[in-house]
Enzyme design. Structure first.
Site, PDB file in Angstrom:
ATOM      1  N   GLY A  45       0.840  -1.190   0.000  1.00  0.00           N
ATOM      2  CA  GLY A  45       0.000   0.000   0.000  1.00  0.00           C
ATOM      3  C   GLY A  45       0.874   1.238   0.000  1.00  0.00           C
ATOM      4  O   GLY A  45       2.004   1.207   0.499  1.00  0.00           O
ATOM      5  N   GLN A  50       3.114   9.884   1.016  1.00  0.00           N
ATOM      6  CA  GLN A  50       4.402   9.177   0.995  1.00  0.00           C
ATOM      7  C   GLN A  50       5.206   9.439  -0.267  1.00  0.00           C
ATOM      8  O   GLN A  50       6.384   9.072  -0.340  1.00  0.00           O
ATOM      9  CB  GLN A  50       4.178   7.668   1.144  1.00  0.00           C
ATOM     10  CG  GLN A  50       3.684   7.292   2.524  1.00  0.00           C
ATOM     11  CD  GLN A  50       3.461   5.801   2.622  1.00  0.00           C
ATOM     12  OE1 GLN A  50       2.477   5.281   2.132  1.00  0.00           O
ATOM     13  NE2 GLN A  50       4.401   5.098   3.232  1.00  0.00           N
ATOM     14  N   CYS A 108       5.849  -0.017   7.262  1.00  0.00           N
ATOM     15  CA  CYS A 108       5.463   1.154   6.478  1.00  0.00           C
ATOM     16  C   CYS A 108       6.664   1.552   5.618  1.00  0.00           C
ATOM     17  O   CYS A 108       7.785   1.567   6.106  1.00  0.00           O
ATOM     18  CB  CYS A 108       5.084   2.296   7.426  1.00  0.00           C
ATOM     19  SG  CYS A 108       4.655   3.821   6.575  1.00  0.00           S
ATOM     20  N   LEU A 109       6.408   1.847   4.351  1.00  0.00           N
ATOM     21  CA  LEU A 109       7.518   2.170   3.444  1.00  0.00           C
ATOM     22  C   LEU A 109       8.244   3.455   3.856  1.00  0.00           C
ATOM     23  O   LEU A 109       9.373   3.680   3.435  1.00  0.00           O
ATOM     24  CB  LEU A 109       7.018   2.280   2.002  1.00  0.00           C
ATOM     25  CG  LEU A 109       6.525   0.972   1.376  1.00  0.00           C
ATOM     26  CD1 LEU A 109       6.058   1.201  -0.050  1.00  0.00           C
ATOM     27  CD2 LEU A 109       7.595  -0.103   1.412  1.00  0.00           C
ATOM     28  N   HIS A 150      -4.517   1.518   7.254  1.00  0.00           N
ATOM     29  CA  HIS A 150      -3.176   2.110   7.399  1.00  0.00           C
ATOM     30  C   HIS A 150      -3.000   3.255   6.395  1.00  0.00           C
ATOM     31  O   HIS A 150      -2.512   4.336   6.746  1.00  0.00           O
ATOM     32  CB  HIS A 150      -2.129   1.007   7.180  1.00  0.00           C
ATOM     33  CG  HIS A 150      -0.702   1.453   7.233  1.00  0.00           C
ATOM     34  ND1 HIS A 150       0.182   1.042   8.203  1.00  0.00           N
ATOM     35  CD2 HIS A 150       0.015   2.277   6.409  1.00  0.00           C
ATOM     36  CE1 HIS A 150       1.369   1.609   7.990  1.00  0.00           C
ATOM     37  NE2 HIS A 150       1.301   2.354   6.899  1.00  0.00           N
ATOM     38  N   GLU A 151      -3.431   3.023   5.138  1.00  0.00           N
ATOM     39  CA  GLU A 151      -3.257   4.055   4.096  1.00  0.00           C
ATOM     40  C   GLU A 151      -4.162   5.261   4.343  1.00  0.00           C
ATOM     41  O   GLU A 151      -3.742   6.405   4.169  1.00  0.00           O
ATOM     42  CB  GLU A 151      -3.525   3.469   2.695  1.00  0.00           C
ATOM     43  CG  GLU A 151      -2.621   2.312   2.290  1.00  0.00           C
ATOM     44  CD  GLU A 151      -1.157   2.536   2.598  1.00  0.00           C
ATOM     45  OE1 GLU A 151      -0.657   3.666   2.492  1.00  0.00           O
ATOM     46  OE2 GLU A 151      -0.492   1.547   2.980  1.00  0.00           O
ATOM     47  N   HIS A 154      -2.721   7.580   6.708  1.00  0.00           N
ATOM     48  CA  HIS A 154      -1.723   8.460   6.079  1.00  0.00           C
ATOM     49  C   HIS A 154      -2.399   9.699   5.488  1.00  0.00           C
ATOM     50  O   HIS A 154      -1.866  10.806   5.576  1.00  0.00           O
ATOM     51  CB  HIS A 154      -1.011   7.739   4.923  1.00  0.00           C
ATOM     52  CG  HIS A 154       0.192   6.944   5.310  1.00  0.00           C
ATOM     53  ND1 HIS A 154       1.315   7.506   5.868  1.00  0.00           N
ATOM     54  CD2 HIS A 154       0.467   5.619   5.199  1.00  0.00           C
ATOM     55  CE1 HIS A 154       2.223   6.558   6.088  1.00  0.00           C
ATOM     56  NE2 HIS A 154       1.728   5.404   5.692  1.00  0.00           N
TER      57      HIS A 154
HETATM   58 ZN    ZN Z   1       2.609   3.567   5.781  1.00  0.00          ZN
END
Ligand code: ZN
Length: 200
Positions: A45, A50, A108-109, A150-151, A154
Site C-alpha cells: 500500500g 508518501q 510502512c515504506l 493504514h493508508e 496516512h
Molecule cells: Zn505507511
C-alpha cells in the site's frame, strides 16, 4: 521516473490531504507511478503523502494468502479480491464494521525495517471514488482491511506509530528516532532521504 518515497522526518507525512476533484489522465498516471514505486519497494500500500503530495489518494495491492482468506463485497457484490487488485482509492472514508479488534505487526515504506503491532478492527466498509470519479462502497476484512486503514490514516496525516500502544512503541523508539535524525540530516545537507538498503 520512479517516485521517491518520503521517509519519517519529512513533514508532509503529518499533513492532512485535500480532496481529489480532478479525475483525469494525470490522476491515472499518478496511480500507475505510485503502484510502480510501491512494487519496487516491496510494499502492499502507498499513500499520496508518501510520495510528497498531500491529497486524499492511495493505492493498494494486497496478495491473497491461502491460509488467510479475505472477503470483498464491492457495491453489494461478492468479488474475488484478486479481481479488485491493484486498487486506487480517491477520497476514501473508512467505517469500522462490527468485528473484533486484532493486533498485527505492521510495517510502512516510510519507516524502512521498522515494524510494530497495531490494533485495528477486522472488518471495514470504505466509501471511495475510482480513477473515473465513480463512487463505490467496499466491504472487506483481513489484510486488505488492515492495509486500507493504514493508508487512509496516512491521508489524515496519522502514522502507524501514532496508533501503537506505549509499550510497543517503546521497543522501536530508538530506531524511529535514529531514522528521523538521519532524514533531517539528509535534508539539511540538501540531499534527498532514500530508503536505506534492505537488511536480510
Ligand atoms: Zn505507511
Amino acid at each position: 521516473m520512479t517516485l521517491r518515497i518520503m521517509q519519517y522526518g519529512e513533514s508532509i507525512l503529518h499533513k492532512k490531504g485535500t480532496s481529489v476533484d480532478a479525475f483525469d489522465k494525470e490522476l491515472s498516471k499518478l496511480a500507475e507511478d505510485m503502484l510502480l514505486a510501491m512494487d519496487q519497494a516491496d510494499g502492499i500500500g502507498l499513500a499520496a503523502q508518501q510520495i510528497g503530495q498531500a491529497i486524499r489518494f492511495c493505492v493498494v495491492d494486497v496478495p491473497e494468502h491461502p491460509e488467510y482468506p479475505m472477503t470483498c463485497i464491492l457495491d453489494g457484490r461478492l468479488l474475488s479480491p484478486s479481481l479488485l487488485m491493484p486498487l486506487a482509492l480517491a477520497n476514501p472514508e473508512v467505517f469500522p464494521l462490527p468485528s473484533d479488534q486484532y493486533y498485527y505487526e505492521e510495517g510502512c515504506l516510510s519507516f524502512p525495517q521498522i515494524r510494530g503491532e497495531v490494533a485495528r478492527p477486522e472488518r471495514i466498509s470504505v466509501n471511495y471514488q475510482d480513477l473515473d470519479g465513480n463512487a463505490h462502497q467496499l466491504e472487506c476484512d483481513g489484510l486488505l482491511a488492515r492495509c486500507i486503514q493504514h493508508e487512509v490514516d496516512h491521508l489524515n496525516g496519522v502514522l502507524f506509530i501514532d496508533r501503537m500502544e506505549k509499550k510497543t512503541f517503546a521497543e522501536i523508539k530508538k530506531e524511529v528516532k535514529e531514522l528521523k535524525q538521519r532524514t533531517i540530516a539528509c535534508l539539511k545537507e540538501g540531499k534527498l532521504p532514500e530508503i536505506s538498503p534492505r537488511e536480510e
